[in-house]
Write a protein that holds these residues in place. Structure first.
Motif, PDB file in Angstrom:
ATOM      1  N   ALA A  77      -9.548  -3.276   0.154  1.00 49.54           N
ATOM      2  CA  ALA A  77      -8.963  -2.066   0.746  1.00 49.54           C
ATOM      3  C   ALA A  77      -8.704  -2.270   2.236  1.00 49.54           C
ATOM      4  CB  ALA A  77      -9.891  -0.869   0.527  1.00 49.54           C
ATOM      5  N   VAL A  78      -9.626  -2.927   2.900  1.00 52.01           N
ATOM      6  CA  VAL A  78      -9.465  -3.208   4.331  1.00 52.01           C
ATOM      7  C   VAL A  78      -8.318  -4.196   4.526  1.00 52.01           C
ATOM      8  CG1 VAL A  78     -10.604  -4.119   6.391  1.00 52.01           C
ATOM      9  CG2 VAL A  78     -11.895  -2.702   4.779  1.00 52.01           C
ATOM     10  N   THR A  79      -8.215  -5.183   3.649  1.00 54.75           N
ATOM     11  CA  THR A  79      -7.137  -6.166   3.719  1.00 54.75           C
ATOM     12  C   THR A  79      -5.784  -5.492   3.518  1.00 54.75           C
ATOM     13  OG1 THR A  79      -8.618  -7.882   2.897  1.00 54.75           O
ATOM     14  CG2 THR A  79      -6.265  -8.314   2.722  1.00 54.75           C
ATOM     15  N   GLU A  80      -5.716  -4.557   2.566  1.00 55.02           N
ATOM     16  CA  GLU A  80      -4.469  -3.816   2.329  1.00 55.02           C
ATOM     17  C   GLU A  80      -4.063  -3.034   3.567  1.00 55.02           C
ATOM     18  OE1 GLU A  80      -4.946  -1.272  -1.048  1.00 55.02           O
ATOM     19  OE2 GLU A  80      -5.325  -2.929  -2.414  1.00 55.02           O
ATOM     20  N   LEU A  81      -5.028  -2.357   4.197  1.00 57.13           N
ATOM     21  CA  LEU A  81      -4.729  -1.575   5.393  1.00 57.13           C
ATOM     22  C   LEU A  81      -4.277  -2.494   6.522  1.00 57.13           C
ATOM     23  CD1 LEU A  81      -4.639   1.132   6.847  1.00 57.13           C
ATOM     24  CD2 LEU A  81      -7.045   0.798   7.442  1.00 57.13           C
ATOM     25  N   ALA A  82      -4.951  -3.611   6.683  1.00 60.59           N
ATOM     26  CA  ALA A  82      -4.569  -4.573   7.726  1.00 60.59           C
ATOM     27  C   ALA A  82      -3.148  -5.080   7.483  1.00 60.59           C
ATOM     28  CB  ALA A  82      -5.558  -5.732   7.770  1.00 60.59           C
ATOM     29  N   GLY A  83      -2.803  -5.332   6.233  1.00 66.44           N
ATOM     30  CA  GLY A  83      -1.451  -5.772   5.900  1.00 66.44           C
ATOM     31  C   GLY A  83      -0.418  -4.717   6.234  1.00 66.44           C
ATOM     32  N   TRP A  84      -0.732  -3.466   5.927  1.00 65.72           N
ATOM     33  CA  TRP A  84       0.190  -2.368   6.227  1.00 65.72           C
ATOM     34  C   TRP A  84       0.375  -2.242   7.735  1.00 65.72           C
ATOM     35  CZ3 TRP A  84      -0.406   2.357   8.767  1.00 65.72           C
ATOM     36  CH2 TRP A  84       0.668   3.243   8.640  1.00 65.72           C
TER      37      TRP A  84
ATOM     38  N   MET B 248       0.866  -1.172   0.000  1.00 62.30           N
ATOM     39  CA  MET B 248       0.000   0.000   0.000  1.00 62.30           C
ATOM     40  C   MET B 248       0.909   1.230   0.000  1.00 62.30           C
ATOM     41  SD  MET B 248      -3.048   0.785   2.727  1.00 62.30           S
ATOM     42  CE  MET B 248      -4.588   0.759   1.871  1.00 62.30           C
ATOM     43  N   THR B 249       0.680   2.158  -0.927  1.00 61.83           N
ATOM     44  CA  THR B 249       1.514   3.350  -1.030  1.00 61.83           C
ATOM     45  C   THR B 249       1.211   4.314   0.111  1.00 61.83           C
ATOM     46  OG1 THR B 249      -0.042   4.603  -2.371  1.00 61.83           O
ATOM     47  CG2 THR B 249       1.503   3.147  -3.547  1.00 61.83           C
ATOM     48  N   THR B 250       2.161   5.188   0.376  1.00 62.31           N
ATOM     49  CA  THR B 250       2.004   6.166   1.455  1.00 62.31           C
ATOM     50  C   THR B 250       0.792   7.059   1.201  1.00 62.31           C
ATOM     51  OG1 THR B 250       4.382   6.159   1.819  1.00 62.31           O
ATOM     52  CG2 THR B 250       3.170   8.015   2.705  1.00 62.31           C
ATOM     53  N   ASP B 251       0.592   7.493  -0.048  1.00 63.91           N
ATOM     54  CA  ASP B 251      -0.561   8.345  -0.365  1.00 63.91           C
ATOM     55  C   ASP B 251      -1.868   7.613  -0.074  1.00 63.91           C
ATOM     56  OD1 ASP B 251       1.103  10.389  -1.129  1.00 63.91           O
ATOM     57  OD2 ASP B 251       0.940   9.975  -3.275  1.00 63.91           O
ATOM     58  N   ARG B 252      -1.899   6.335  -0.408  1.00 66.51           N
ATOM     59  CA  ARG B 252      -3.118   5.542  -0.187  1.00 66.51           C
ATOM     60  C   ARG B 252      -3.362   5.348   1.306  1.00 66.51           C
ATOM     61  NH1 ARG B 252      -7.280   2.836  -2.221  1.00 66.51           N
ATOM     62  NH2 ARG B 252      -7.413   0.627  -1.783  1.00 66.51           N
ATOM     63  N   VAL B 253      -2.304   5.062   2.055  1.00 64.92           N
ATOM     64  CA  VAL B 253      -2.427   4.924   3.515  1.00 64.92           C
ATOM     65  C   VAL B 253      -2.952   6.230   4.103  1.00 64.92           C
ATOM     66  CG1 VAL B 253      -1.148   4.631   5.674  1.00 64.92           C
ATOM     67  CG2 VAL B 253      -0.673   3.143   3.745  1.00 64.92           C
ATOM     68  N   ASP B 254      -2.390   7.347   3.657  1.00 60.54           N
ATOM     69  CA  ASP B 254      -2.836   8.651   4.150  1.00 60.54           C
ATOM     70  C   ASP B 254      -4.317   8.868   3.870  1.00 60.54           C
ATOM     71  OD1 ASP B 254      -0.260   9.139   4.973  1.00 60.54           O
ATOM     72  OD2 ASP B 254       0.213  10.518   3.332  1.00 60.54           O
ATOM     73  N   ALA B 255      -4.750   8.534   2.657  1.00 59.37           N
ATOM     74  CA  ALA B 255      -6.154   8.735   2.275  1.00 59.37           C
ATOM     75  C   ALA B 255      -7.081   7.852   3.101  1.00 59.37           C
ATOM     76  CB  ALA B 255      -6.345   8.452   0.787  1.00 59.37           C
ATOM     77  N   VAL B 256      -6.699   6.600   3.300  1.00 60.81           N
ATOM     78  CA  VAL B 256      -7.544   5.669   4.058  1.00 60.81           C
ATOM     79  C   VAL B 256      -7.625   6.089   5.523  1.00 60.81           C
ATOM     80  CG1 VAL B 256      -7.707   3.288   4.900  1.00 60.81           C
ATOM     81  CG2 VAL B 256      -7.233   3.724   2.496  1.00 60.81           C
ATOM     82  N   LEU B 257      -6.476   6.394   6.130  1.00 60.23           N
ATOM     83  CA  LEU B 257      -6.489   6.785   7.538  1.00 60.23           C
ATOM     84  C   LEU B 257      -7.219   8.112   7.743  1.00 60.23           C
ATOM     85  CD1 LEU B 257      -2.923   5.706   8.688  1.00 60.23           C
ATOM     86  CD2 LEU B 257      -5.105   4.545   9.085  1.00 60.23           C
ATOM     87  N   SER B 258      -7.069   9.017   6.804  1.00 55.08           N
ATOM     88  CA  SER B 258      -7.788  10.288   6.888  1.00 55.08           C
ATOM     89  C   SER B 258      -9.295  10.056   6.792  1.00 55.08           C
ATOM     90  CB  SER B 258      -7.321  11.220   5.768  1.00 55.08           C
ATOM     91  OG  SER B 258      -8.048  12.432   5.801  1.00 55.08           O
ATOM     92  N   ALA B 259      -9.699   9.179   5.876  1.00 58.22           N
ATOM     93  CA  ALA B 259     -11.123   8.871   5.723  1.00 58.22           C
ATOM     94  C   ALA B 259     -11.676   8.239   6.993  1.00 58.22           C
ATOM     95  CB  ALA B 259     -11.346   7.946   4.529  1.00 58.22           C
ATOM     96  N   LEU B 260     -10.898   7.379   7.617  1.00 58.64           N
ATOM     97  CA  LEU B 260     -11.372   6.681   8.822  1.00 58.64           C
ATOM     98  C   LEU B 260     -11.237   7.510  10.098  1.00 58.64           C
ATOM     99  CD1 LEU B 260      -9.997   3.117   8.043  1.00 58.64           C
ATOM    100  CD2 LEU B 260     -12.362   3.940   7.855  1.00 58.64           C
ATOM    101  N   ALA B 261     -10.659   8.700   9.981  1.00 59.61           N
ATOM    102  CA  ALA B 261     -10.501   9.558  11.158  1.00 59.61           C
ATOM    103  C   ALA B 261     -11.836  10.114  11.652  1.00 59.61           C
ATOM    104  CB  ALA B 261      -9.542  10.712  10.841  1.00 59.61           C
ATOM    105  N   ASP B 262     -12.823  10.131  10.795  1.00 63.11           N
ATOM    106  CA  ASP B 262     -14.130  10.677  11.160  1.00 63.11           C
ATOM    107  C   ASP B 262     -15.025   9.568  11.715  1.00 63.11           C
ATOM    108  OD1 ASP B 262     -17.124  11.284  10.327  1.00 63.11           O
ATOM    109  OD2 ASP B 262     -16.059  13.195  10.511  1.00 63.11           O
TER     110      ASP B 262
END
Length: 129
Positions: free
Chosen positions: A76-83, A1-15
């Motif tokens: 997408a959730v699997t990618e985040l879990a892997g990261w 998972m790229t840094t930009d993608r991690v940033d986007a996912v974590l930002s989205a889940l911050a709310d």
């Protein structure tokens, strides 16, 4: 998972609303109307939340006639879990180091005023044995 993608996912889940939407979609596909029911926010606000989740790659939206349905993208959730799982060894080492440091600074435990730490006989005591 790229840094930009991690940033986007974590930002989205911050709310918290978006996290609850993702949790709900984890149970199955839902209409936008169903997703907006538990929240005291406007329809445009829910639409914006869904847009953030979609741009982060966490959900997909489809139009079925007049209905719009949303679905979680499990990959997408699997990618985040892997990261996140990749960070586990680092945190395990840090916690182990912290535990060792704390143990080295901990005074010996006492019971009834006497230390329960094992004692090593002095040289004089060893000669008498």
């Amino acid at each position: 998972m790229t840094t930009d993608r991690v940033d986007a996912v974590l930002s989205a889940l911050a709310d918290p609303i978006r996290r609850r939407i993702v949790e709900r979609l984890g149970k199955g596909e839902a209409t936008v109307t169903d997703l907006s029911e538990p929240f005291d926010v406007s329809a445009p606000a829910i639409s914006r939340h869904l847009g953030v989740l979609e741009r982060a790659g966490l959900i997909t939206r489809e139009r079925h006639g007049t209905w719009r349905t949303c679905r979680l993208r499990p990959e997408a959730v699997t990618e985040l879990a892997g990261w996140l799982g990749g960070l586990q060894p680092v945190w395990d080492r840090r916690f182990d180091s912290l535990e060792a440091l704390l143990a080295s600074q901990r005074p010996p435990a006492t019971v009834g005023g006497a230390s329960t730490a094992p004692t090593v006989p002095s040289d004089d005591q060893q000669e008498q044995s």
